[in-house]
Enzyme design. Sequence first.
Site, PDB file in Angstrom:
ATOM      1  N   LYS A 269     -30.946 -20.749 -33.331  1.00 34.88           N
ATOM      2  CA  LYS A 269     -30.438 -22.119 -33.194  1.00 34.88           C
ATOM      3  C   LYS A 269     -31.589 -23.108 -33.029  1.00 34.88           C
ATOM      4  O   LYS A 269     -31.442 -24.273 -33.289  1.00 34.88           O
ATOM      5  CB  LYS A 269     -29.484 -22.197 -32.002  1.00 34.88           C
TER       6      LYS A 269
HETATM    7  N1  GLU Z   1     -20.387 -15.742 -30.178  1.00 34.93           N
HETATM    8  C1  GLU Z   1     -21.310 -14.807 -30.738  1.00 34.93           C
HETATM    9  C2  GLU Z   1     -22.498 -15.534 -31.265  1.00 34.93           C
HETATM   10  O1  GLU Z   1     -22.407 -16.707 -31.564  1.00 34.93           O
HETATM   11  C3  GLU Z   1     -20.740 -14.022 -31.884  1.00 34.93           C
HETATM   12  C4  GLU Z   1     -19.924 -12.946 -31.410  1.00 34.93           C
HETATM   13  C5  GLU Z   1     -19.265 -12.113 -32.451  1.00 34.93           C
HETATM   14  O2  GLU Z   1     -19.108 -12.542 -33.612  1.00 34.93           O
HETATM   15  O3  GLU Z   1     -18.844 -11.046 -32.076  1.00 34.93           O
HETATM   16  O4  GLU Z   1     -23.532 -14.924 -31.374  1.00 34.93           O
END
Ligand code: GLU
Length: 284
Positions: free
Chosen positions: A254
């Site tokens: 990010k």
């Molecule tokens: N929220 C997680 C992330 O942004 C992704 C989780 C998932 O896809 O299992 O890394």
Amino acid sequence: MTYRGRLAPTPSGFLHLGHARTFWTARERARAAGGVLLLRVEDLDRPRCRPEFADAMLEDLRWFGLDWQEGPDCGGPAAPYRQSERLAWHREVWRQLLAGGWIYPSPHSRKDVERALRAPHAEDEAAEPIFPAARRPDPDSWTHPADPDGVTWRFRVPDGETVRFEDQRCGPQAFTAGRDFGDFPAWRRDGIPAYELAVVADDHAMAVTEVVRGKDLLLSTARQILLYRALNWMPPAFYHCPLLCDAAGVRLAKRTDALALRALRAAGHTPEALRAGTANPTPS
Ligand code: GLU
């Protein structure tokens, strides 16, 4: 069974092109199967997740051309679609794991484990260090509390067992407990569920039939399959997408601002070209 896919972004920064392309694959697979795509905001880590990122995320995804049939902005039968509003359910799952004898309280922080295991070649700072089995507490040394807060809870992995699954894109996978991964956190000492517990609890409760996500989570899938088994739930299918790298071959994070969707938008790229991969911007 109706196909149910999901987009599960974490609003801890602006989404980049890598996220968007993975989400686009999730959307294409849901469409091809005549199914439903839901959006779940993974905002459990309060200090890292900010409301302005959550708003930006939805806006950026819509700009990219993504659409979803259920989510925090449009509701749906599996509401709520923000993980921070699902804590009562996560606690219920913690209780089930405790009652089944699958988890134990562990006073050792990740830093303690790292110190005990310091490996000079540990390059991937995101990887969870393998928890030494010798540090599991004696089962008689603790009693079942009513709630999980104040201590880290770990899931006890079956040492030596190889967890196998068929990834819908990467083919057969095999990870051995105790060697490729160790006892992993299920609940954090600061009172929130760990990623593995929350994601399994919510994918199950939302009746997700296929999980499409980045390949960096392949090993996590082995942990999650153990959780499904402990909870007596059917795991969904898994499809892990390639990760987008920058010009130097480093995986996008990010913090790679130049490939943030909003930076690309401001620089005049169109969603159509970005989706097709005909515009291949490199971070400056
Ligand atoms: N929220 C997680 C992330 O942004 C992704 C989780 C998932 O896809 O299992 O890394």
